[in-house]
Scaffold this active site. Structure first.
Site, PDB file in Angstrom:
ATOM      1  N   SER A 188     -87.509  68.780 -32.994  1.00  0.00           N
ATOM      2  CA  SER A 188     -87.971  69.833 -34.772  1.00  0.00           C
ATOM      3  C   SER A 188     -86.889  70.728 -35.169  1.00  0.00           C
ATOM      4  CB  SER A 188     -89.396  69.895 -34.387  1.00  0.00           C
ATOM      5  OG  SER A 188     -89.935  68.562 -34.695  1.00  0.00           O
ATOM      6  N   SER A 226     -88.622  64.339 -34.268  1.00  0.00           N
ATOM      7  CA  SER A 226     -87.815  65.505 -34.486  1.00  0.00           C
ATOM      8  C   SER A 226     -89.107  66.213 -36.011  1.00  0.00           C
ATOM      9  CB  SER A 226     -86.817  65.473 -34.581  1.00  0.00           C
ATOM     10  OG  SER A 226     -86.049  66.957 -34.682  1.00  0.00           O
ATOM     11  N   ASP A 228     -88.978  67.904 -39.377  1.00  0.00           N
ATOM     12  CA  ASP A 228     -87.455  68.595 -39.745  1.00  0.00           C
ATOM     13  C   ASP A 228     -87.933  69.166 -41.368  1.00  0.00           C
ATOM     14  OD1 ASP A 228     -86.446  68.141 -37.689  1.00  0.00           O
ATOM     15  OD2 ASP A 228     -85.202  66.518 -38.465  1.00  0.00           O
TER      16      ASP A 228
END
Length: 314
Positions: A188, A226, A228
């Site tokens: 992330s 991830s 984001d």
């Protein structure tokens, strides 16, 4: 003092608390906390406690702190509850103007980026707007990307690096008794954009949407694993964008007012976000240092000599 604010999520495999209210009201009132994935609650509680002591008039209504996270379970004992509310309070009370320390600091201490040691990074640009100048700053907690993706200023660095990569052998995830293997690119990134340019909430959201363009310049394709998430705020228009419960009649001044950059002139601010984001990633990787964490888990920083060699002129 409330700020105009907007949020954008490139991929939602992460957390940024308080975002529903920001999307509803277009404003941010409380400090922003950034930590590891399993410490969100502790930091949230710390911001609550600090607000009750420092601004009881806010605490008397409701508190929806903004806390973002990225996962540091490779280097950190993430379930050991090392981060406690008092750490969040101490961070707020020690906040100061001036240069921001980068690399293995704060919430970025245990993070990894592009298979190298990651962490915290920042960069800014000055936008000349008529007779005025405005600063656009970007702060990243960078914990994303696969080693083979990394590029700086267009030069591939990750796939050609001789540095060991802990994510090439993800068997440690199984050895540690976890249920699944970690994937390259997991982790992330939280990005915070702050500007003193006068912007509307929708324009702040538009700035937040430009952060992924700067990240893409460094190679990431945005992994499914991830999270984001990006927040942009404008510190201009003091006194506007309030949302307190009214205790008096409307009176003689029933409206708030705000100035803002016309939409047709906002492109230089978009460019500033993209450039500052790309530079912030580079600053994370250059400022980070080798680290040995829990159970002997180690990761190395991007070797500086490899960066110098990539940019050397013949």
């Amino acid at each position: 003092m409330p700020c105009a604010a907007g949020i954008h999520s490139l991929n939602g495999n992460g957390e940024l608390t308080g975002r529903s209210w920001i999307e509803e009201s277009g404003s941010l009132t409380l400090p922003i906390g950034i930590t590891n994935s399993h410490a969100v609650g502790a930091v949230h509680a710390g911001i609550d406690e600090w607000t009750q002591a420092a601004h009881p008039e806010l605490a008397a209504e409701w508190l929806l702190p903004v806390v973002g996270e990225t996962w540091d379970g490779y280097l950190n004992q993430i379930n050991a509850r090392h981060v406690r509310p008092e750490h969040a309070i101490a961070a707020i009370e020690s906040a100061a103007t001036g240069p921001v320390t980068e690399g293995n600091v704060g919430g970025g201490t245990g993070m990894n980026c592009y298979g190298f040691k990651g962490g915290s990074g920042t960069a800014s640009r000055v936008v000349v707007y008529g007779e005025r100048e405005h600063t656009v700053g970007v702060f990243l907690q960078a914990n994303f990307g696969s080693r083979n993706e990394l590029r700086l200023a267009g030069r591939p660095l990750g796939r050609e690096s001789a540095a060991p990569n802990p994510y090439e052998d993800a068997a440690w995830f199984v050895r540690d008794g976890e249920r699944a293997r970690v994937r390259g690119g997991s982790g992330s990134v939280i990005g915070i954009v702050i500007t003193d340019a006068p912007l509307l909430p929708g324009q702040c959201e538009a700035l937040a949407r430009r952060v992924p363009l700067g990240l893409a310049r460094t190679g990431t394709s945005g992994s499914h694993f991830s999270g984001d998430i990006f927040l942009a705020c404008s510190t201009a228009n003091a006194g506007a964008f309030t949302s307190s419960m009214p205790v008096t009649p409307v009176g003689d001044q029933p409206y708030e007012s705000a100035e803002f950059v016309p939409w047709g002139r906002i492109d230089p601010f978009f460019e500033a976000v993209v450039q500052a984001t790309e530079e912030a990633v580079a600053n994370v990787l250059v400022a980070a240092r080798d680290m040995v964490g829990r159970d002997g888990h180690a990761n190395v920083a991007l070797p500086h000599h490899e960066v110098c060699a990539a940019f050397a002129t013949s």
